[in-house]
Design a protein around this motif. Structure first.
Motif, PDB file in Angstrom:
ATOM      1  N   GLU A  24      12.672 -10.975  -2.440  1.00  0.00           N
ATOM      2  CA  GLU A  24      13.839 -11.844  -2.550  1.00  0.00           C
ATOM      3  C   GLU A  24      14.957 -11.036  -3.181  1.00  0.00           C
ATOM      4  O   GLU A  24      14.778  -9.879  -3.540  1.00  0.00           O
ATOM      5  CB  GLU A  24      13.496 -13.047  -3.434  1.00  0.00           C
ATOM      6  N   ASP A  25      16.082 -11.647  -3.359  1.00  0.00           N
ATOM      7  CA  ASP A  25      17.190 -10.957  -4.017  1.00  0.00           C
ATOM      8  C   ASP A  25      16.795 -10.513  -5.408  1.00  0.00           C
ATOM      9  O   ASP A  25      15.959 -11.123  -6.065  1.00  0.00           O
ATOM     10  CB  ASP A  25      18.410 -11.880  -4.110  1.00  0.00           C
ATOM     11  N   PHE A  26      17.444  -9.451  -5.861  1.00  0.00           N
ATOM     12  CA  PHE A  26      17.250  -8.981  -7.220  1.00  0.00           C
ATOM     13  C   PHE A  26      17.887  -9.969  -8.177  1.00  0.00           C
ATOM     14  O   PHE A  26      18.953 -10.507  -7.912  1.00  0.00           O
ATOM     15  CB  PHE A  26      17.915  -7.616  -7.411  1.00  0.00           C
ATOM     16  N   VAL A  27      17.235 -10.199  -9.299  1.00  0.00           N
ATOM     17  CA  VAL A  27      17.794 -11.018 -10.368  1.00  0.00           C
ATOM     18  C   VAL A  27      17.762 -10.153 -11.621  1.00  0.00           C
ATOM     19  O   VAL A  27      16.689  -9.891 -12.170  1.00  0.00           O
ATOM     20  CB  VAL A  27      16.987 -12.312 -10.578  1.00  0.00           C
ATOM     21  N   GLY A  28      18.913  -9.650 -12.040  1.00  0.00           N
ATOM     22  CA  GLY A  28      18.961  -8.744 -13.179  1.00  0.00           C
ATOM     23  C   GLY A  28      18.170  -7.483 -12.876  1.00  0.00           C
ATOM     24  O   GLY A  28      18.422  -6.806 -11.892  1.00  0.00           O
ATOM     25  N   GLU A  29      17.186  -7.201 -13.701  1.00  0.00           N
ATOM     26  CA  GLU A  29      16.332  -6.019 -13.523  1.00  0.00           C
ATOM     27  C   GLU A  29      15.001  -6.402 -12.892  1.00  0.00           C
ATOM     28  O   GLU A  29      14.015  -5.701 -13.044  1.00  0.00           O
ATOM     29  CB  GLU A  29      16.086  -5.340 -14.882  1.00  0.00           C
ATOM     30  N   GLN A  30      14.967  -7.533 -12.167  1.00  0.00           N
ATOM     31  CA  GLN A  30      13.716  -8.059 -11.639  1.00  0.00           C
ATOM     32  C   GLN A  30      13.769  -8.203 -10.123  1.00  0.00           C
ATOM     33  O   GLN A  30      14.826  -8.463  -9.545  1.00  0.00           O
ATOM     34  CB  GLN A  30      13.459  -9.423 -12.281  1.00  0.00           C
ATOM     35  N   ILE A  31      12.591  -8.047  -9.502  1.00  0.00           N
ATOM     36  CA  ILE A  31      12.454  -8.202  -8.064  1.00  0.00           C
ATOM     37  C   ILE A  31      11.184  -9.008  -7.799  1.00  0.00           C
ATOM     38  O   ILE A  31      10.203  -8.879  -8.534  1.00  0.00           O
ATOM     39  CB  ILE A  31      12.395  -6.817  -7.370  1.00  0.00           C
ATOM     40  N   ARG A  32      11.202  -9.867  -6.792  1.00  0.00           N
ATOM     41  CA  ARG A  32      10.024 -10.674  -6.433  1.00  0.00           C
ATOM     42  C   ARG A  32       9.456 -10.171  -5.111  1.00  0.00           C
ATOM     43  O   ARG A  32      10.187  -9.956  -4.152  1.00  0.00           O
ATOM     44  CB  ARG A  32      10.404 -12.137  -6.301  1.00  0.00           C
ATOM     45  N   SER A  33       8.136  -9.991  -5.075  1.00  0.00           N
ATOM     46  CA  SER A  33       7.464  -9.516  -3.868  1.00  0.00           C
ATOM     47  C   SER A  33       6.611 -10.616  -3.251  1.00  0.00           C
ATOM     48  O   SER A  33       5.808 -11.248  -3.942  1.00  0.00           O
ATOM     49  CB  SER A  33       6.580  -8.309  -4.180  1.00  0.00           C
ATOM     50  N   HIS A  34       6.796 -10.806  -1.963  1.00  0.00           N
ATOM     51  CA  HIS A  34       6.005 -11.774  -1.199  1.00  0.00           C
ATOM     52  C   HIS A  34       4.889 -11.047  -0.461  1.00  0.00           C
ATOM     53  O   HIS A  34       5.015  -9.868  -0.152  1.00  0.00           O
ATOM     54  CB  HIS A  34       6.904 -12.498  -0.189  1.00  0.00           C
ATOM     55  N   PRO A  35       3.804 -11.748  -0.143  1.00  0.00           N
ATOM     56  CA  PRO A  35       2.702 -11.113   0.586  1.00  0.00           C
ATOM     57  C   PRO A  35       3.150 -10.513   1.914  1.00  0.00           C
ATOM     58  O   PRO A  35       4.001 -11.072   2.603  1.00  0.00           O
ATOM     59  CB  PRO A  35       1.722 -12.256   0.819  1.00  0.00           C
ATOM     60  N   ALA A  36       2.582  -9.349   2.217  1.00  0.00           N
ATOM     61  CA  ALA A  36       2.821  -8.679   3.502  1.00  0.00           C
ATOM     62  C   ALA A  36       1.493  -8.618   4.234  1.00  0.00           C
ATOM     63  O   ALA A  36       0.444  -8.480   3.611  1.00  0.00           O
ATOM     64  CB  ALA A  36       3.369  -7.265   3.274  1.00  0.00           C
ATOM     65  N   SER A  37       1.524  -8.738   5.548  1.00  0.00           N
ATOM     66  CA  SER A  37       0.279  -8.755   6.308  1.00  0.00           C
ATOM     67  C   SER A  37      -0.533  -7.495   6.065  1.00  0.00           C
ATOM     68  O   SER A  37      -0.001  -6.391   6.016  1.00  0.00           O
ATOM     69  CB  SER A  37       0.575  -8.908   7.804  1.00  0.00           C
ATOM     70  N   ASN A  38      -1.793  -7.671   5.871  1.00  0.00           N
ATOM     71  CA  ASN A  38      -2.840  -6.652   5.660  1.00  0.00           C
ATOM     72  C   ASN A  38      -2.495  -5.554   4.661  1.00  0.00           C
ATOM     73  O   ASN A  38      -3.058  -4.476   4.695  1.00  0.00           O
ATOM     74  CB  ASN A  38      -3.334  -6.068   6.981  1.00  0.00           C
ATOM     75  N   ALA A  39      -1.602  -5.799   3.724  1.00  0.00           N
ATOM     76  CA  ALA A  39      -1.280  -4.829   2.682  1.00  0.00           C
ATOM     77  C   ALA A  39      -2.038  -5.190   1.409  1.00  0.00           C
ATOM     78  O   ALA A  39      -2.186  -6.363   1.081  1.00  0.00           O
ATOM     79  CB  ALA A  39       0.216  -4.825   2.402  1.00  0.00           C
ATOM     80  N   THR A  40      -2.498  -4.180   0.690  1.00  0.00           N
ATOM     81  CA  THR A  40      -3.160  -4.453  -0.578  1.00  0.00           C
ATOM     82  C   THR A  40      -2.105  -4.739  -1.636  1.00  0.00           C
ATOM     83  O   THR A  40      -0.942  -4.340  -1.502  1.00  0.00           O
ATOM     84  CB  THR A  40      -4.021  -3.262  -1.047  1.00  0.00           C
ATOM     85  N   VAL A  41      -2.499  -5.400  -2.690  1.00  0.00           N
ATOM     86  CA  VAL A  41      -1.563  -5.695  -3.773  1.00  0.00           C
ATOM     87  C   VAL A  41      -1.073  -4.392  -4.402  1.00  0.00           C
ATOM     88  O   VAL A  41       0.082  -4.296  -4.824  1.00  0.00           O
ATOM     89  CB  VAL A  41      -2.195  -6.647  -4.816  1.00  0.00           C
ATOM     90  N   PHE A  42      -1.902  -3.357  -4.422  1.00  0.00           N
ATOM     91  CA  PHE A  42      -1.477  -2.079  -5.000  1.00  0.00           C
ATOM     92  C   PHE A  42      -0.412  -1.404  -4.138  1.00  0.00           C
ATOM     93  O   PHE A  42       0.566  -0.864  -4.663  1.00  0.00           O
ATOM     94  CB  PHE A  42      -2.679  -1.159  -5.212  1.00  0.00           C
TER      95      PHE A  42
END
Length: 112
Positions: A24-42
């Protein structure tokens, strides 16, 4: 870089980092990550953190993940936030990993 003779690499799968860092958009020094197909969390943590550092600080160096420290299990489909916590010039960067609004780990990056 030399190959570890005790644990040789048998296969290397290339992946598109941009596809892993669904954010999603950056908020200050923060970024939100959404799940991506077949990608590991790492993979997602590394890709999103690289995007965060390059967007906010543009250090113009090659970023190498040095440490991922999770205090709780995050499944591959977890929604998480990354927050740039500190940096020492353009050599070492530390980001907090947040889940449900609280810090659940950290990611440290060194530059080469």
């Amino acid at each position: 870089m030399s190959e570890d003779v005790d644990f040789p690499v048998s296969k290397h799968d290339r992946y598109e980092e941009a596809a892993l860092a669904i954010v999603e958009d950056f908020v200050g020094e923060q970024i939100r990550s959404h799940p991506a197909s077949n990608a590991t969390v790492f993979d997602r943590l590394i890709a999103a953190n690289k995007l965060l550092i390059n967007t906010k600080l543009n250090p113009s160096v090659k970023l190498i993940a040095a440490k991922v420290d999770l205090k709780k299990f995050l499944p591959n489909d977890a929604l998480f936030d990354l927050e740039l916590a500190s940096h020492m010039g353009t050599q070492i960067f530390k980001s907090n990993i947040l889940s449900d609004g609280s810090v659940c780990g950290e990611l440290v990056v060194e530059c080469h």
